[in-house]
Design a protein around this motif. Structure first.
Motif, mmCIF file in Angstrom:
data_model
loop_
_atom_site.group_PDB
_atom_site.id
_atom_site.type_symbol
_atom_site.label_atom_id
_atom_site.label_comp_id
_atom_site.label_asym_id
_atom_site.label_seq_id
_atom_site.Cartn_x
_atom_site.Cartn_y
_atom_site.Cartn_z
ATOM 1 N N ALA A 9 0.844 -1.192 0.000
ATOM 2 C CA ALA A 9 0.000 0.000 0.000
ATOM 3 C C ALA A 9 0.880 1.243 0.000
ATOM 4 C CB ALA A 9 -0.918 0.010 1.222
ATOM 5 N N THR A 11 0.914 5.083 1.425
ATOM 6 C CA THR A 11 0.278 6.053 2.310
ATOM 7 C C THR A 11 0.372 7.439 1.696
ATOM 8 O OG1 THR A 11 0.797 4.756 4.283
ATOM 9 C CG2 THR A 11 0.281 7.088 4.610
ATOM 10 N N ARG A 13 -0.264 11.383 2.057
ATOM 11 C CA ARG A 13 -0.440 12.488 2.989
ATOM 12 C C ARG A 13 -0.404 13.805 2.215
ATOM 13 N NH1 ARG A 13 0.065 10.416 8.051
ATOM 14 N NH2 ARG A 13 1.254 8.490 8.291
ATOM 15 N N THR A 17 4.111 10.991 -0.095
ATOM 16 C CA THR A 17 3.658 9.607 -0.186
ATOM 17 C C THR A 17 4.735 8.708 0.418
ATOM 18 O OG1 THR A 17 4.597 9.363 -2.404
ATOM 19 C CG2 THR A 17 2.276 10.000 -2.262
ATOM 20 N N GLU A 19 5.745 4.469 0.808
ATOM 21 C CA GLU A 19 5.456 3.082 0.487
ATOM 22 C C GLU A 19 5.417 2.245 1.756
ATOM 23 O OE1 GLU A 19 8.145 1.539 -2.379
ATOM 24 O OE2 GLU A 19 7.493 2.895 -3.986
ATOM 25 N N GLY A 20 4.530 1.275 1.769
ATOM 26 C CA GLY A 20 4.429 0.398 2.930
ATOM 27 C C GLY A 20 3.525 -0.775 2.633
ATOM 28 N N ARG A 22 -0.199 -3.124 4.268
ATOM 29 C CA ARG A 22 -1.367 -3.117 5.137
ATOM 30 C C ARG A 22 -1.921 -4.528 5.244
ATOM 31 N NH1 ARG A 22 -4.535 0.034 8.766
ATOM 32 N NH2 ARG A 22 -6.590 -0.965 8.848
ATOM 33 N N SER A 134 -4.259 14.338 -5.159
ATOM 34 C CA SER A 134 -4.450 14.010 -3.750
ATOM 35 C C SER A 134 -5.159 15.152 -3.026
ATOM 36 C CB SER A 134 -3.104 13.703 -3.091
ATOM 37 O OG SER A 134 -2.229 14.812 -3.167
ATOM 38 N N ALA A 250 -4.383 11.510 6.269
ATOM 39 C CA ALA A 250 -3.743 10.460 5.469
ATOM 40 C C ALA A 250 -4.789 9.599 4.776
ATOM 41 C CB ALA A 250 -2.857 9.581 6.350
ATOM 42 N N MET A 251 -4.368 8.992 3.662
ATOM 43 C CA MET A 251 -5.184 8.017 2.940
ATOM 44 C C MET A 251 -4.272 6.901 2.467
ATOM 45 S SD MET A 251 -7.709 10.403 0.610
ATOM 46 C CE MET A 251 -8.633 11.766 1.332
ATOM 47 N N LEU A 252 -4.847 5.741 2.194
ATOM 48 C CA LEU A 252 -4.062 4.588 1.794
ATOM 49 C C LEU A 252 -4.427 4.201 0.363
ATOM 50 C CD1 LEU A 252 -1.990 2.993 3.480
ATOM 51 C CD2 LEU A 252 -3.757 1.257 3.828
#
Length: 262
Positions: A9, A11, A13, A17, A19-20, A22, A134, A250-252
């Motif tokens: 996912a 993230t 903001r 942005t 990377e990560g 979920r 965004s 924040a949004m994913l």
């Protein structure tokens, strides 16, 4: 049976942005067959399916007690899980009457679907690339409350909003059911010939919600809650931009086929 799994996912903001990943709740199609007849397909977490089958028979009034459920056979198929239930002979007549007249009356099943082979209904066309930035997503989220008069009065209903590329809310519909709110919005968009750049919903993102967005032909679906595994897979398969856990800070981004945010 697995109840969750990790997906990549991004993230999002304001201004950055990251990377990560979920962990998502697994959503799967579970076909319920009763005495050899297809009864329903439920979209659910595929755990404790034996217990679910007994409870479902009781709440559907197909059985009076657990003793009326003679056997439950659970196995995984190509498109999901199949639960085959055998009822006591004294309950046998009920299923025939219900199959003739039943319509889906739950918030977690697929209306009009009786077997897993019907799950993969055709999607008319892939959605186009969204144009929103965004900043537009955050702007729409901030404006949403002003389009929820019934929820302001009751605190008990979901909303689905159609937004333009600048984050202005074009239309919004409310309902106690998240599926109903989205159906209302898609119908309103169709009747008014209004095109939306993205949809914003006040609920989790399930397979059904993604499927409805695809039927509506919108480029992107944004939800304030988390997505399920099947929702992400469905979005990937049909090129729908999917954004979850929309908050003020924040949004994913779960799927970004047009590299809009990356």
């Amino acid at each position: 049976m697995t109840s969750s799994r990790v997906e990549p996912a991004l993230t999002l903001r304001p201004g950055s942005t990251v990377e990560g990943e979920r962990r998502l709740a697994v959503e799967a199609a579970v076909a319920i067959e009763v005495d050899g007849l297809g009864y329903a397909v439920m979209m659910m977490t595929p755990t404790d399916l034996g217990a679910f089958a007994v409870g479902f028979m009781l709440t559907e009034r197909l059985a009076d007690t657990a003793v009326d459920v003679i056997d439950v056979d659970v196995f995984e198929g190509e498109d999901g899980w199949i639960v085959r239930v055998t009822l006591a002979k004294r309950c046998a007549g009920r299923i025939h009457d219900r199959v003739r007249h039943r319509t889906s009356d739950t918030s977690c099943g697929l209306c009009g679907i009786a077997g897993l082979e019907q799950l993969r209904r055709p999607v008319r066309a892939r959605p186009p690339a969204p144009q929103a930035t965004s900043a537009a997503l955050f702007a729409a989220l901030g404006r949403l409350r002003g389009h929820q008069p019934l929820n302001a009065e009751t605190g008990a209903v979901h909303a689905a909003a159609a937004c333009d590329a600048d984050g202005h809310i074009l239309l919004a519909c409310e309902d106690v059911g998240r599926h109903n709110a989205l159906d209302k919005l898609i119908g309103t968009l169709a009747l008014s010939a209004t095109a939306a750049d993205f949809l914003l919903v006040t609920s989790r993102l399930s397979f059904e919600m993604v499927d409805k967005a695809l039927v509506g032909g919108v480029p992107m679906l944004v939800g304030v809650s988390a997505p399920t595994t099947l929702a992400v897979e469905h979005a990937r398969e049909h090129c729908l931009t999917l954004v979850a856990l929309a908050r003020d800070d924040a949004m994913l981004v779960m799927h970004d086929p047009w590299a809009l945010f990356g």
